[in-house]
Structures are given as structure tokens and as C-alpha cells.
Scaffold this active site. Structure first.
Site, short mmCIF file in Angstrom:
data_model
loop_
_atom_site.label_atom_id
_atom_site.label_comp_id
_atom_site.label_asym_id
_atom_site.label_seq_id
_atom_site.Cartn_x
_atom_site.Cartn_y
_atom_site.Cartn_z
N ASP A 24 0.75 -1.20 -0.10
CA ASP A 24 -0.10 0.02 0.03
C ASP A 24 0.84 1.22 0.05
O ASP A 24 0.49 2.38 0.43
CB ASP A 24 -0.99 0.04 1.23
N SER A 26 2.05 4.74 -0.67
CA SER A 26 1.46 5.69 -1.61
C SER A 26 2.61 6.17 -2.56
O SER A 26 3.70 5.67 -2.65
CB SER A 26 1.49 7.07 -0.53
N ARG A 33 11.25 3.73 -3.45
CA ARG A 33 11.55 2.32 -3.73
C ARG A 33 12.10 2.23 -5.12
O ARG A 33 13.27 1.65 -5.22
CB ARG A 33 10.49 1.29 -3.56
N LYS A 97 -5.64 0.55 2.42
CA LYS A 97 -5.11 1.44 3.14
C LYS A 97 -6.15 2.88 3.11
O LYS A 97 -6.33 3.21 1.78
CB LYS A 97 -3.81 1.87 2.73
N GLU A 177 -2.95 -0.17 13.21
CA GLU A 177 -1.58 -0.21 13.33
C GLU A 177 -1.02 0.94 13.83
O GLU A 177 -1.02 2.12 13.53
CB GLU A 177 -1.12 -0.32 11.70
N LYS A 219 -1.96 -4.65 13.90
CA LYS A 219 -0.63 -4.81 13.22
C LYS A 219 0.42 -3.81 14.07
O LYS A 219 0.62 -2.54 13.81
CB LYS A 219 -0.76 -3.96 12.01
N SER A 261 7.33 -4.69 9.79
CA SER A 261 8.74 -5.00 9.69
C SER A 261 9.55 -3.65 10.00
O SER A 261 10.61 -3.97 10.65
CB SER A 261 9.22 -5.55 8.42
N GLY A 262 8.79 -2.61 9.75
CA GLY A 262 9.46 -1.43 10.17
C GLY A 262 11.18 -0.90 9.83
O GLY A 262 11.46 -0.06 10.52
C1 5MM Z 1 3.96 -0.45 2.53
O1 5MM Z 1 4.23 0.74 3.39
C2 5MM Z 1 3.17 1.38 4.02
C3 5MM Z 1 3.26 2.76 4.14
O2 5MM Z 1 3.40 3.54 2.99
P1 5MM Z 1 3.08 5.14 2.91
O3 5MM Z 1 4.34 5.36 4.09
O4 5MM Z 1 3.30 5.35 1.51
O5 5MM Z 1 1.83 5.28 3.47
C4 5MM Z 1 3.25 0.94 5.42
O6 5MM Z 1 1.82 1.58 6.15
C5 5MM Z 1 3.38 -0.31 5.84
O7 5MM Z 1 1.81 -0.95 5.45
C6 5MM Z 1 3.69 -0.76 7.17
O8 5MM Z 1 4.30 0.32 7.78
C7 5MM Z 1 4.53 -1.87 7.17
O9 5MM Z 1 5.54 -1.78 6.21
P2 5MM Z 1 7.10 -2.22 6.65
O10 5MM Z 1 7.80 -2.02 5.61
O11 5MM Z 1 7.18 -1.59 7.95
O12 5MM Z 1 6.71 -3.86 6.90
#
Ligand code: 5MM
Length: 339
Positions: A24, A26, A33, A97, A177, A219, A261-262
Site C-alpha cells: 500500500d 503511496s 523504492r 489503506k 496499526e 498490526k 517489519s518497520g
Molecule cells: C508499505 O508501506 C506502507 C506505508 O506506505 P506510506 O508511507 O506510503 O503510507 C506502510 O504503512 C506499511 O503497511 C507498514 O508500515 C508496514 O510496512 P513495513 O515496511 O514496515 O513492513
């Protein structure tokens, strides 16, 4: 609200052996990335990249659900098939999202409040019609000198609870989350203290907003040292402290925990999840809802080239399989090399 149906979806999202793909990002985040792999951030490239994951075999075996960004849920694959259909055809559940991002919180320097509640009910109804059966809202809590403050924790927890109540009223399972960031130099015990306060506050707000815990998925971050800490805690300590913090703050009525995963490395995120499931002794299913830890490898393998699609799908499949095993406590680091 049909709570039994919500519970069925929530249970499917955290079914052992499977977990959630957080795709998700944005438009701004996916640009970061793509910049890293030299790919232009166009609508078609975003579609092609996500399509390759949704068409991969791994979806059928290890991915219980996919969190989509608004653009993606309305997008069609190159052959005209809705991307949502690729996901459901694979036996996976589409999610969306719905937050509108973390914005600077007035009066609280260095802290953010997640926005997006206005008009959310109507948006949820449209997403349900398009096939979404769960949603996600992320609150961001940083750790630094004098931060987080009680005011910011409380406001973010309240917004999460309002969002969750709106989701359930629209027959959508909310992923709640509240992310405590691991970007600082803090030690694991500071993360432990902040995570406990954030989770305790979040569940108090969920209770006050009458959210049915059986129809949601949590989450959270793991309890972990900050990335810039010189003496980072090991896998076993992270696993033990995360389980202890959750046992002290998360009611047993919640069907499952799907960790973010953060910013952990791929293998670190898998090892932590596996260690927790090996320890066991908690009332919830524990699985993954990883973004970066699932996608870093396929992005690198793909690099925007058609001829790399199979290699990218293999890289995605490998990570998804490793995490699927970790969700059952059946992972072994040796499997990485063997693959
Ligand atoms: C995939 O990244 C998501 C957020 O994107 P934006 O910053 O563009 O809104 C993020 O919310 C994600 O779903 C969670 O933080 C978990 O992703 P990670 O990379 O921490 O596993």
C-alpha cells in the site's frame, strides 16, 4: 454489522502459514523504492510491478491478504483484468489503506497525527463494493528526546478507534496499526515502555468506541532496539519482550497479530516472527504484514525489466515462503542459503 462474518475474515487473514503483503505504498513512498532500483515512477510501472506479485504462485500458498493503495484497487492488469480479481483468484483477500497519512500535529513539535476520518464511511462503502474486505490505518509514534507525548499518543489512538468503528459498521475488518518507529538510537527497554503505553491506550480507545475485538487484526511493531542503537538486542530477547508486552496489553479476544517489519532486514523480520511462534504460549495467531521485508528482494530482482519478472516472482516467493514458515515457528536460517 455481522460480527461472525467479520471474525471469519479476520481469522482467514492470520491463518497459520500465511500472512499479509503490505503493498500500500503511496505514490511518494513507491517513488523512493523505485528510485533505489532505477525505475521511473509511472502509473504503468507501479501497475506492472504489483501485477507481477499478484500473479505469482506464492500468492496461493503464503499470502492471506494484500493491502492496496487507492490507485491500485481501481487499476486493471495489462490484459484488462482488475488487479483485485487477480488477488481473489489466488484465494487471497483484497484490503485497502484508508488513512490519508501522518501529518505534523499542531502544538506537538516532532509528532504526527494520522488524518483521513472525514468522509471515511462513504469511501469504505465504495471499497467494499470493489471487493475490499479489510482496511488499514497507520498511526506513527516516534521515539526521541521528549517524544512521544501523552497528547499525541491519545489523539492517534482515538483516531485509530474511530476508524476501526467505521470499518466494522461497513462490514470491513480494520487492521489497527499503531507503529512505534525503530528509527532512533533508543534501547529495547525504551521501545518496550512506549509500545506498552501505546497499545494499552489504543485498546482503551477501541473499547470506548465499541469496536468488537473479534472482528479486527492488530498490526504492531515488535519490541526492538532503535536502528541507531550501538548494542541492539538479539532475536531471542526481541521475541520474549514482544510477547510479554503484548500479553500485558492486548486482549485475548483479538484473533491475530500481523507484525510490520518497520525497517528490519528481511531475514531479521523472519527470524523474529519465527522465534515468537517457537516460544508460543499466547492466545493469538501471530503472522506478518510486511512491506519492505517482503518486497526489497523482488524489487531488486525486477529492476523494471520484463525479462526479470520470473526472477522477481521467485524472490518474492522465497520471502513469502520463509515468512509463512515463520508464522508456524518452522523456519530455519539455513533455509536461506539452501534456497
Ligand atoms: C508499505 O508501506 C506502507 C506505508 O506506505 P506510506 O508511507 O506510503 O503510507 C506502510 O504503512 C506499511 O503497511 C507498514 O508500515 C508496514 O510496512 P513495513 O515496511 O514496515 O513492513
Amino acid at each position: 454489522m455481522d460480527l461472525q462474518a467479520l471474525n471469519k475474515v479476520a481469522e482467514a487473514m492470520v491463518a497459520p502459514g500465511r500472512g499479509i503483503l503490505a503493498a500500500d505504498e503511496s505514490t511518494g513512498t513507491i517513488k523512493k523504492r523505485f528510485d533505489a532500483i532505477g525505475v521511473e515512477n509511472t502509473e504503468d510501472n507501479r501497475r506492472d510491478y504489483r501485477e507481477l506479485m499478484f500473479r505469482s504462485d506464492a500468492m496461493k500458498h503464503y499470502v492471506s491478504g494484500v493491502i492496496l493503495f487507492d490507485e491500485t484497487i481501481w487499476q486493471n492488469a495489462a490484459d484488462g483484468t482488475p488487479l483485485v480479481k487477480l488477488i481473489t483468484d489466488a484465494g487471497s483477500i483484497p484490503g485497502i489503506k484508508v488513512d490519508k497519512g501522518a501529518h505534523p500535529m499542531p502544538g506537538f513539535p516532532g509528532e504526527t497525527i494520522t488524518e483521513g476520518l472525514d468522509g471515511l464511511g462513504e469511501r469504505l462503502a465504495k471499497y467494499y463494493e470493489r471487493g475490499a474486505r479489510f482496511a488499514k490505518w497507520r498511526a506513527v509514534i516516534d521515539i526521541a528526546a521528549g517524544v512521544p507525548t501523552w497528547g499525541a499518543i491519545k489523539a492517534n489512538a482515538h483516531a485509530l478507534a474511530r476508524y476501526a468503528a467505521l470499518c466494522q459498521a461497513n462490514q470491513i475488518v480494520p487492521i489497527v496499526e499503531p507503529e512505534v518507529l525503530m528509527d532512533g538510537d533508543h534501547d529495547i527497554d525504551r521501545c518496550d515502555t512506549v509500545t506498552r503505553l501505546v497499545l494499552k491506550t489504543t485498546f482503551q480507545e477501541l473499547f470506548e468506541q465499541r469496536v468488537a475485538l473479534e472482528g479486527m487484526v492488530l498490526k504492531p511493531n515488535m519490541v526492538i532496539s532503535g536502528k541507531k542503537n550501538g548494542a541492539r538486542a538479539g532475536v531471542q530477547e526481541v521475541a520474549e519482550k514482544t510477547i510479554a508486552a503484548l500479553k500485558a496489553t492486548v486482549p485475548a479476544a483479538v484473533p491475530g497479530i500481523a507484525y510490520l517489519s518497520g525497517g528490519q532486514s528481511d531475514e531479521e523480520a523472519t527470524a523474529h516472527l519465527d522465534a515468537m511462534n517457537k516460544i508460543g504460549g499466547f492466545p493469538w495467531k501471530m503472522t506478518y504484514s510486511y512491506g519492505r521485508a517482503l518486497q526489497a528482494a523482488p524489487q531488486k530482482a525486477w529492476a523494471g525489466k520484463k525479462e526479470n519478472v520470473a526472477a522477481a516472482q521467485a524472490a518474492f516467493g522465497h520471502r513469502a515462503r520463509m515468512n509463512g514458515l515463520a508464522s508456524k515457528g518452522e523456519y530455519d536460517a539455513g533455509m536461506e542459503k539452501a534456497a
